[in-house]
Write a protein that holds these residues in place. Structure first.
Motif, PDB file in Angstrom:
ATOM      1  N   ARG A  20       0.831  -1.215   0.000  1.00  0.00           N
ATOM      2  CA  ARG A  20       0.000   0.000   0.000  1.00  0.00           C
ATOM      3  C   ARG A  20       0.863   1.262   0.000  1.00  0.00           C
ATOM      4  NH1 ARG A  20      -3.477  -3.083   3.215  1.00  0.00           N
ATOM      5  NH2 ARG A  20      -2.474  -2.421   5.143  1.00  0.00           N
ATOM      6  N   ALA A  21       1.908   1.271   0.812  1.00  0.00           N
ATOM      7  CA  ALA A  21       2.780   2.448   0.900  1.00  0.00           C
ATOM      8  C   ALA A  21       3.493   2.696  -0.426  1.00  0.00           C
ATOM      9  CB  ALA A  21       3.793   2.272   2.023  1.00  0.00           C
ATOM     10  N   LEU A  22       3.954   1.635  -1.062  1.00  0.00           N
ATOM     11  CA  LEU A  22       4.660   1.802  -2.335  1.00  0.00           C
ATOM     12  C   LEU A  22       3.701   2.182  -3.461  1.00  0.00           C
ATOM     13  CD1 LEU A  22       7.364  -1.017  -2.215  1.00  0.00           C
ATOM     14  CD2 LEU A  22       7.532   1.390  -1.551  1.00  0.00           C
ATOM     15  N   ALA A  23       2.483   1.677  -3.413  1.00  0.00           N
ATOM     16  CA  ALA A  23       1.492   2.076  -4.423  1.00  0.00           C
ATOM     17  C   ALA A  23       1.160   3.553  -4.272  1.00  0.00           C
ATOM     18  CB  ALA A  23       0.229   1.227  -4.291  1.00  0.00           C
ATOM     19  N   ALA A  24       1.067   4.024  -3.034  1.00  0.00           N
ATOM     20  CA  ALA A  24       0.806   5.448  -2.810  1.00  0.00           C
ATOM     21  C   ALA A  24       1.975   6.290  -3.295  1.00  0.00           C
ATOM     22  CB  ALA A  24       0.550   5.707  -1.324  1.00  0.00           C
ATOM     23  N   LEU A  25       3.189   5.832  -3.035  1.00  0.00           N
ATOM     24  CA  LEU A  25       4.380   6.552  -3.512  1.00  0.00           C
ATOM     25  C   LEU A  25       4.395   6.590  -5.033  1.00  0.00           C
ATOM     26  CD1 LEU A  25       7.097   7.936  -2.930  1.00  0.00           C
ATOM     27  CD2 LEU A  25       8.140   5.654  -2.916  1.00  0.00           C
ATOM     28  N   ALA A  26       4.013   5.486  -5.668  1.00  0.00           N
ATOM     29  CA  ALA A  26       3.996   5.427  -7.134  1.00  0.00           C
ATOM     30  C   ALA A  26       3.051   6.470  -7.722  1.00  0.00           C
ATOM     31  CB  ALA A  26       3.584   4.029  -7.599  1.00  0.00           C
ATOM     32  N   GLY A  27       1.992   6.803  -6.993  1.00  0.00           N
ATOM     33  CA  GLY A  27       1.057   7.816  -7.465  1.00  0.00           C
ATOM     34  C   GLY A  27       1.595   9.237  -7.334  1.00  0.00           C
ATOM     35  N   ARG A  28       2.633   9.422  -6.518  1.00  0.00           N
ATOM     36  CA  ARG A  28       3.166  10.764  -6.276  1.00  0.00           C
ATOM     37  C   ARG A  28       4.450  11.070  -7.029  1.00  0.00           C
ATOM     38  NH1 ARG A  28       2.676   9.175  -0.737  1.00  0.00           N
ATOM     39  NH2 ARG A  28       4.925   9.351  -0.565  1.00  0.00           N
ATOM     40  N   VAL A  29       5.280  10.054  -7.286  1.00  0.00           N
ATOM     41  CA  VAL A  29       6.615  10.284  -7.816  1.00  0.00           C
ATOM     42  C   VAL A  29       6.880   9.312  -8.964  1.00  0.00           C
ATOM     43  CG1 VAL A  29       9.050  10.476  -7.190  1.00  0.00           C
ATOM     44  CG2 VAL A  29       7.328  10.847  -5.451  1.00  0.00           C
ATOM     45  N   GLN A  30       7.597   9.786  -9.978  1.00  0.00           N
ATOM     46  CA  GLN A  30       7.926   8.927 -11.112  1.00  0.00           C
ATOM     47  C   GLN A  30       9.006   7.917 -10.729  1.00  0.00           C
ATOM     48  OE1 GLN A  30       9.103  11.470 -14.330  1.00  0.00           O
ATOM     49  NE2 GLN A  30       6.997  11.991 -14.838  1.00  0.00           N
ATOM     50  N   THR A  31       8.955   6.760 -11.361  1.00  0.00           N
ATOM     51  CA  THR A  31       9.923   5.704 -11.042  1.00  0.00           C
ATOM     52  C   THR A  31      11.348   6.143 -11.346  1.00  0.00           C
ATOM     53  OG1 THR A  31       9.634   4.687 -13.219  1.00  0.00           O
ATOM     54  CG2 THR A  31       8.287   3.818 -11.427  1.00  0.00           C
ATOM     55  N   THR A  32      11.528   6.902 -12.413  1.00  0.00           N
ATOM     56  CA  THR A  32      12.880   7.332 -12.767  1.00  0.00           C
ATOM     57  C   THR A  32      13.475   8.234 -11.701  1.00  0.00           C
ATOM     58  OG1 THR A  32      11.903   9.096 -14.098  1.00  0.00           O
ATOM     59  CG2 THR A  32      12.586   7.094 -15.253  1.00  0.00           C
ATOM     60  N   ARG A  33      12.646   9.082 -11.132  1.00  0.00           N
ATOM     61  CA  ARG A  33      13.114   9.986 -10.072  1.00  0.00           C
ATOM     62  C   ARG A  33      13.477   9.207  -8.819  1.00  0.00           C
ATOM     63  NH1 ARG A  33      10.300  14.788  -7.666  1.00  0.00           N
ATOM     64  NH2 ARG A  33      11.655  15.309  -5.963  1.00  0.00           N
ATOM     65  N   VAL A  34      12.612   8.253  -8.435  1.00  0.00           N
ATOM     66  CA  VAL A  34      12.883   7.431  -7.258  1.00  0.00           C
ATOM     67  C   VAL A  34      14.158   6.612  -7.484  1.00  0.00           C
ATOM     68  CG1 VAL A  34      12.020   5.556  -5.806  1.00  0.00           C
ATOM     69  CG2 VAL A  34      10.462   7.335  -6.591  1.00  0.00           C
ATOM     70  N   ALA A  35      14.300   6.075  -8.684  1.00  0.00           N
ATOM     71  CA  ALA A  35      15.488   5.284  -8.999  1.00  0.00           C
ATOM     72  C   ALA A  35      16.753   6.131  -8.858  1.00  0.00           C
ATOM     73  CB  ALA A  35      15.380   4.719 -10.410  1.00  0.00           C
TER      74      ALA A  35
END
Length: 129
Positions: A20-35
């Motif tokens: 749930r926490a990672l799905a919420a993060l995915a809605g806020r930030v792009q994967t490339t930025r997190v990577a």
């Protein structure tokens, strides 16, 4: 050395909370930025955002820590270099005809460019073969 084994229901609950926490993060930030911020490969970030994991690996824990730290999510956003910012302002001013109508048209144009960028994420560049 004794190892503490968690019950399967506790482990399942922790996995569900992590998903749930990672799905919420995915809605806020792009994967490339997190990577880029976490130094986890983008494909792994994408997979973890989709909830495709069976245990709380070091990468999952790293992403959960990233999700819990709002400063980390804005740390990668840098101010444009002064020369780039000045170039944009100079280009806008040289385009403007010094009339109120021209100002409104230029502002409308810039806002439409921003709206297009928000709707259509930048496509990856293709390599020449």
């Amino acid at each position: 050395m004794q190892r503490v084994v968690k019950s399967s229901s506790t482990r399942d609950r922790e996995l569900a909370e992590a998903r749930r926490a990672l799905a919420a993060l995915a809605g806020r930030v792009q994967t490339t930025r997190v990577a880029a911020d976490t130094r986890i490969h983008q494909s792994q970030v994408s997979r973890l955002f989709r909830g495709q994991f069976k245990r709380l690996s070091s990468n999952v824990r790293k992403l959960l820590a990233y999700a819990a730290d709002p400063k980390a999510q804005t740390a990668g956003v840098a101010e444009p270099a002064p020369t780039a910012k000045d170039a944009v302002v100079r280009a806008a001013l040289s385009t403007w005809d010094s009339t109120p109508e021209g100002a409104r048209a230029l502002v409308r144009l810039l806002k439409s460019v921003r709206a297009i960028r928000e709707v259509q994420p930048r496509a990856p560049r293709r390599r020449r073969s």
